[in-house]
Write a protein that holds these residues in place. Structure first.
Motif, PDB file in Angstrom:
ATOM      1  N   GLU A   1      18.371  90.502 -12.705  1.00 56.42           N
ATOM      2  CA  GLU A   1      18.072  91.814 -13.282  1.00 56.42           C
ATOM      3  C   GLU A   1      19.074  92.872 -12.840  1.00 56.42           C
ATOM      4  O   GLU A   1      19.496  93.694 -13.647  1.00 56.42           O
ATOM      5  CB  GLU A   1      16.640  92.236 -12.950  1.00 56.42           C
ATOM      6  N   ILE A   2      19.456  92.821 -11.574  1.00 55.51           N
ATOM      7  CA  ILE A   2      20.470  93.770 -11.098  1.00 55.51           C
ATOM      8  C   ILE A   2      21.769  93.547 -11.870  1.00 55.51           C
ATOM      9  O   ILE A   2      22.413  94.496 -12.320  1.00 55.51           O
ATOM     10  CB  ILE A   2      20.744  93.590  -9.586  1.00 55.51           C
ATOM     11  N   ALA A   3      22.128  92.278 -12.024  1.00 53.03           N
ATOM     12  CA  ALA A   3      23.381  91.964 -12.707  1.00 53.03           C
ATOM     13  C   ALA A   3      23.374  92.521 -14.126  1.00 53.03           C
ATOM     14  O   ALA A   3      24.357  93.095 -14.596  1.00 53.03           O
ATOM     15  CB  ALA A   3      23.597  90.458 -12.726  1.00 53.03           C
ATOM     16  N   LYS A   4      22.232  92.368 -14.785  1.00 56.03           N
ATOM     17  CA  LYS A   4      22.111  92.862 -16.153  1.00 56.03           C
ATOM     18  C   LYS A   4      22.253  94.382 -16.175  1.00 56.03           C
ATOM     19  O   LYS A   4      23.006  94.943 -16.963  1.00 56.03           O
ATOM     20  CB  LYS A   4      20.738  92.465 -16.715  1.00 56.03           C
ATOM     21  N   ARG A   5      21.517  95.017 -15.270  1.00 53.59           N
ATOM     22  CA  ARG A   5      21.479  96.480 -15.231  1.00 53.59           C
ATOM     23  C   ARG A   5      22.848  97.063 -14.910  1.00 53.59           C
ATOM     24  O   ARG A   5      23.278  98.029 -15.495  1.00 53.59           O
ATOM     25  CB  ARG A   5      20.469  96.898 -14.158  1.00 53.59           C
ATOM     26  N   GLU A   6      23.533  96.446 -13.968  1.00 53.39           N
ATOM     27  CA  GLU A   6      24.787  97.034 -13.497  1.00 53.39           C
ATOM     28  C   GLU A   6      25.997  96.368 -14.130  1.00 53.39           C
ATOM     29  O   GLU A   6      27.126  96.600 -13.705  1.00 53.39           O
ATOM     30  CB  GLU A   6      24.870  96.917 -11.966  1.00 53.39           C
ATOM     31  N   ASN A   7      25.723  95.523 -15.131  1.00 52.34           N
ATOM     32  CA  ASN A   7      26.820  94.891 -15.832  1.00 52.34           C
ATOM     33  C   ASN A   7      27.738  94.087 -14.932  1.00 52.34           C
ATOM     34  O   ASN A   7      28.957  94.199 -15.020  1.00 52.34           O
ATOM     35  CB  ASN A   7      27.652  95.964 -16.527  1.00 52.34           C
ATOM     36  N   ARG A   8      27.167  93.290 -14.066  1.00 55.52           N
ATOM     37  CA  ARG A   8      27.974  92.455 -13.184  1.00 55.52           C
ATOM     38  C   ARG A   8      27.984  91.041 -13.753  1.00 55.52           C
ATOM     39  O   ARG A   8      27.002  90.586 -14.297  1.00 55.52           O
ATOM     40  CB  ARG A   8      27.389  92.475 -11.779  1.00 55.52           C
ATOM     41  N   ASP A   9      29.129  90.370 -13.619  1.00 56.54           N
ATOM     42  CA  ASP A   9      29.253  89.117 -14.353  1.00 56.54           C
ATOM     43  C   ASP A   9      28.930  87.880 -13.529  1.00 56.54           C
ATOM     44  O   ASP A   9      29.009  86.766 -14.028  1.00 56.54           O
ATOM     45  CB  ASP A   9      30.648  89.002 -14.983  1.00 56.54           C
ATOM     46  N   LEU A  10      28.587  88.064 -12.240  1.00 56.28           N
ATOM     47  CA  LEU A  10      28.328  86.883 -11.420  1.00 56.28           C
ATOM     48  C   LEU A  10      27.142  87.112 -10.487  1.00 56.28           C
ATOM     49  O   LEU A  10      27.039  88.157  -9.849  1.00 56.28           O
ATOM     50  CB  LEU A  10      29.586  86.573 -10.591  1.00 56.28           C
ATOM     51  N   VAL A  11      26.262  86.107 -10.430  1.00 59.15           N
ATOM     52  CA  VAL A  11      25.232  86.096  -9.395  1.00 59.15           C
ATOM     53  C   VAL A  11      25.587  84.947  -8.461  1.00 59.15           C
ATOM     54  O   VAL A  11      25.706  83.799  -8.888  1.00 59.15           O
ATOM     55  CB  VAL A  11      23.820  85.893  -9.986  1.00 59.15           C
ATOM     56  N   LEU A  12      25.816  85.278  -7.186  1.00 59.44           N
ATOM     57  CA  LEU A  12      26.187  84.266  -6.203  1.00 59.44           C
ATOM     58  C   LEU A  12      24.984  84.008  -5.301  1.00 59.44           C
ATOM     59  O   LEU A  12      24.496  84.912  -4.631  1.00 59.44           O
ATOM     60  CB  LEU A  12      27.381  84.771  -5.388  1.00 59.44           C
ATOM     61  N   VAL A  13      24.514  82.761  -5.327  1.00 60.76           N
ATOM     62  CA  VAL A  13      23.259  82.422  -4.655  1.00 60.76           C
ATOM     63  C   VAL A  13      23.524  81.599  -3.397  1.00 60.76           C
ATOM     64  O   VAL A  13      24.226  80.590  -3.458  1.00 60.76           O
ATOM     65  CB  VAL A  13      22.351  81.604  -5.607  1.00 60.76           C
ATOM     66  N   ASP A  14      22.978  82.030  -2.261  1.00 59.68           N
ATOM     67  CA  ASP A  14      22.987  81.205  -1.052  1.00 59.68           C
ATOM     68  C   ASP A  14      21.705  80.379  -1.098  1.00 59.68           C
ATOM     69  O   ASP A  14      20.612  80.909  -0.957  1.00 59.68           O
ATOM     70  CB  ASP A  14      23.021  82.106   0.195  1.00 59.68           C
ATOM     71  N   GLY A  15      21.837  79.096  -1.336  1.00 60.13           N
ATOM     72  CA  GLY A  15      20.660  78.265  -1.594  1.00 60.13           C
ATOM     73  C   GLY A  15      20.069  77.652  -0.333  1.00 60.13           C
ATOM     74  O   GLY A  15      20.672  77.682   0.733  1.00 60.13           O
ATOM     75  N   PRO A  16      18.871  77.097  -0.465  1.00 60.98           N
ATOM     76  CA  PRO A  16      18.193  76.471   0.673  1.00 60.98           C
ATOM     77  C   PRO A  16      18.691  75.048   0.922  1.00 60.98           C
ATOM     78  O   PRO A  16      19.312  74.444   0.052  1.00 60.98           O
ATOM     79  CB  PRO A  16      16.729  76.445   0.224  1.00 60.98           C
TER      80      PRO A  16
END
Ligand code: SF4
Ligand code: SF4
Ligand code: SF4
Ligand code: SF4
Lengths: 282, 121, 298
Positions: free
Chosen positions: C163-178
């Motif tokens: 949602e943040i990415a959509k709102r702020e027009n960012r093209d990447l979500v980088l996830v630190d996974g478990p």
């Protein structure tokens, strides 16, 4: 102290050397002529076998009971779907069961007014048992992608030999599988590293086990001159059972899947000392 | 015919929500009368697990014969099938009115297998 | 928008340190710390918390000793052995109690107690946050000790990050996974566009890597592999890369063993910021090769 206590080896995060500590304790106790059993409860990533190389004797499939609805008897009252806390039954024209979401609690079968629900077993993994020399060995292997670890962990622990010291190699972290592992342990050995991550995750683990009333001790692995973990232990009144130095040769031996004492005899003394401290805590 | 459109907000003018299981709103529209009722799906959205299944159950209770959406996971698909509800597939986000028009004009393909990986999403 | 996940079959492979460094290299990313059991990314990225919400999930049974008549029906029905007899705190009469940490929240005892002596409260299982960091916005969470359903919390954190990415027009979500291959990992991977598996050149590293790659394959997610501390066992590193290729994954670089990684962590800095030259270069190479690979992947 019980003749045959159960000791859980846990860590707030993975990769701190928990399995290394567990398998070396197993090897040490066996060398001292004691009855010991290593139970790998890290069923998502069981690794102990890579080092202990046990001869497996049995492999048993483990399942959990899941409901089957007899459509002919079912009156579509919807009670089973209502009572299921895990959303594993959807009430459409008839109840539809999603076995992969079912926790096997039995609520639906109990509530069905016409007895239309019976249970079958859904496989979630296997328990394997065997031995390495005199060390008893048991491990669970959860099917890849399977969400229900605790029932398999319980099945591994059901293979516990009452006449041997039990070492439970716990999964990392602090969530439900860890709690399932630690539940009937007499002592929890927490393995950590002297880093900010190590300390933070150690504190989470302590917060998890303390309300369970579990006695705990800490092993600082790869110890160096950063004393923050030891200071924390002192403040929290937790015994530091051992400080194992950072030794690149240990990493290399581990990488090859070998036991450290076979190559580095001074490490046997370190584990000897660790075991004495564990006995004191029991 | 009664159809449900998965929507990101409360009216047919709003863009649709492409994900069936965790859609914020369901808009139940009657293709004959044009009447539309909104149903808030927030409760299912936050279900501990099985959100897609719960959503399917909700849609069945609303009496829909068709769901218009972008993607359906395997569990929701199985549940919709069992309820005899058809899935009309949108390939991109558009307003609900547009989705409804395209459905009426038979421009939307019917989904015959799940098209997203389920589990938690 | 792409969603890329960094995981490691087993923990402690340096995944979080690496992710923190990658975050510094990604110009326009939103970060998501989905290692909710042992969330550590915040120790490096020092988030400024903007929003905090409770995470509720499931219920827990608790028996009111005052109302329990000690019939034992609950204990007989509970399939998780979570209920045991005890003495009433005031008069010593037999009552039953639910053991902390053992209740699965199935409700069987609650619905079957003849005198309705069992409460079934919704549990607060943790909290989630939306924050700002020096490397961009971040969604993260903290799971309460012993809580379950971290899979759900992982999904929630990812959803916030998207949602943040959509709102702020960012093209990447980088996830630190478990870590692992269980429900939290599945929740972190489902629907992602790519995964980077960080592993070590050890026999257990190789073993866990293959389990994780099987999962990525099952979920049809293009997988890249990076070997951390590769020089501890160079031959093993070669073997792991070959095995990864055979399992359909693409090696995107190796990172050397260097105490500078721990030193950076102690200073609360990413490796890139701590200016450890050759180590930082290794990570830059991994980033570049992973991005090239992710661009080409479907
Ligand atoms: S056994 Fe329990 S979890 Fe499984 S479907 Fe029945 S009520 Fe739900
Ligand atoms: S409770 Fe029994 S009768 Fe009622 S819907 Fe479920 S299976 Fe059918
Ligand atoms: S079923 Fe109710 S009354 Fe009976 S022991 Fe349990 S809590 Fe007490
Ligand atoms: S809710 Fe279920 S798991 Fe919890 S104590 Fe009651 S019967 Fe046991």
């Amino acid at each position: 102290m019980k003749a045959f206590p159960a000791i859980a080896i846990a860590s707030g995060k993975g990769g701190t050397g928990k399995t290394t500590v567990a398998i070396h304790l197993a090897a040490l106790l066996a060398a001292q002529g004691r009855a010991v059993q290593y139970l790998d409860c890290d069923v998502e990533e069981p690794n102990g076998h890579l080092f202990l190389k046990p001869k497996m004797e049995r492999s048993e499939s483990v399942g959990i009971p899941v409901p089957v609805v007899d459509a002919a008897q079912c009156t579509s009252c919807g009670k089973c779907a209502e009572v299921c806390e895990f959303n594993a039954i959807a009430m459409l024209k008839k109840p539809l069961v999603f076995p992969e979401l079912c926790h096997g609690c039995g609520a639906c079968a109990l509530v069905c007014p016409v007895g239309a629900i019976r249970e079958t077993s859904r496989a979630i993994g296997v328990v394997e048992t065997g031995r390495t020399g005199t060390i008893g060995f048991a491990q669970g292997r959860l099917n890849v992608g399977e969400p229900m670890a605790p029932p398999l962990i319980r099945a591994v622990k059901a293979r516990r030999n009452p006449d041997a010291i039990a070492l439970f190699d716990s999964p990392p972290g602090t969530s439900c599988p860890v709690v399932a592992t630690v539940r009937d342990a007499d002592l929890v050995v927490l393995v950590t590293e002297p880093t900010p991550f190590g300390l933070h995750d150690l504190a989470l683990a302590v917060d998890t086990f303390r309300p369970m009333g579990k006695p705990m001790g800490v092993v600082v692995n790869r110890a160096d001159d950063d004393r923050r973990v030891q200071d924390y232990c002192q403040a929290e009144n937790l015994p530091v059972l051992a400080e194992l130095p950072d030794d690149r040769r240990v990493a290399e031996t581990y990488a090859r899947g070998e036991l450290v004492f076979d190559r580095l005899p001074e490490w046997r003394d370190r584990f000897d000392a660790l075991w004495s401290r564990i006995e004191e805590c029991l | 015919m009664k159809v449900v459109i998965t929507s990101s907000n409360k009216t047919l003018a709003d863009p649709i929500d492409m994900h069936f299981g965790r859609a914020k709103f369901f808009i139940l529209a009657d293709t004959e009368t044009g009447k539309a009722v909104v149903h808030d799906n927030a409760q299912n959205l936050h279900a501990a697990q099985g959100a897609g299944i719960q959503s399917a159950e909700t849609v069945a209770k609303l009496g829909a014969e068709v769901v218009i959406t972008g993607s359906v996971g395997p569990k929701a698909y199985k549940a919709l099938q069992a309820a005899g509800i058809k899935i009309a597939l949108l390939e991109a986000v558009c307003p609900g009115t547009e989705a409804l028009r395209r459905f009426k004009d038979k421009e939307l393909p019917v989904l015959d297998k799940p098209n997203s990986e389920g589990h938690w999403v | 928008m792409k969603e890329l996940v960094v995981i490691s079959g087993k923990g402690g492979t340096g995944k979080t340190s690496l992710t923190a460094s990658l975050a510094g290299l990604a110009p326009n990313a939103v970060l998501a710390d989905c290692d909710v059991d042992a969330a550590d990314l915040h120790l490096i990225l020092a988030p400024d918390i903007r929003r905090r919400e409770d995470f509720r999930s499931g219920h827990r049974a608790s028996i009111r000793a005052a109302d329990c008549i000690g019939c034992g029906r609950c204990a007989a029905l509970c399939r998780y052995n979570a209920i045991a007899p005890a003495a009433h705190p005031s008069d010593g009469a037999r009552v039953f109690t639910v053991e902390a940490g053992a209740c699965e929240g199935c409700g069987v005892c609650v619905w079957n107690c003849p005198v309705n002596a069992i409460d079934f409260e919704e549990q607060v299982c943790g909290a989630w946050f939306v924050s700002d960091t020096r490397h961009g916005p971040m969604a993260h969470a903290r799971l309460a000790p012993g809580a379950e359903n971290s899979g759900k919390l992982v999904s929630l954190v990812r959803e916030q990050a998207r949602e943040i990415a959509k709102r702020e027009n960012r093209d990447l979500v980088l996830v630190d996974g478990p870590p692992g291959t269980g429900c939290p990992v599945i929740a972190a991977l489902t629907g992602a566009h790519g995964v980077l598996v960080v592993t070590e050149p050890t026999v257990s590293g190789a073993h866990d890597l293959l389990r994780v790659l099987a999962l990525a394959g099952h979920l049809k997610i293009p997988a890249a592999v990076c070997i951390n501390k590769w020089d501890i066992q160079p031959e093993q590193a070669d073997r792991i890369e070959a095995a990864a290729r055979a399992a359909g994954a693409t090696p995107v670089g190796r990172v050397r063993y260097d105490k500078a990684a721990t030193a950076a962590q102690r200073r609360g800095l990413t490796i890139i910021e701590a200016d450890a030259n050759s180590l930082a270069d290794d990570i830059r190479t991994v980033w570049k090769q992973w991005m090239d690979f992710a661009k080409e992947a479907p």
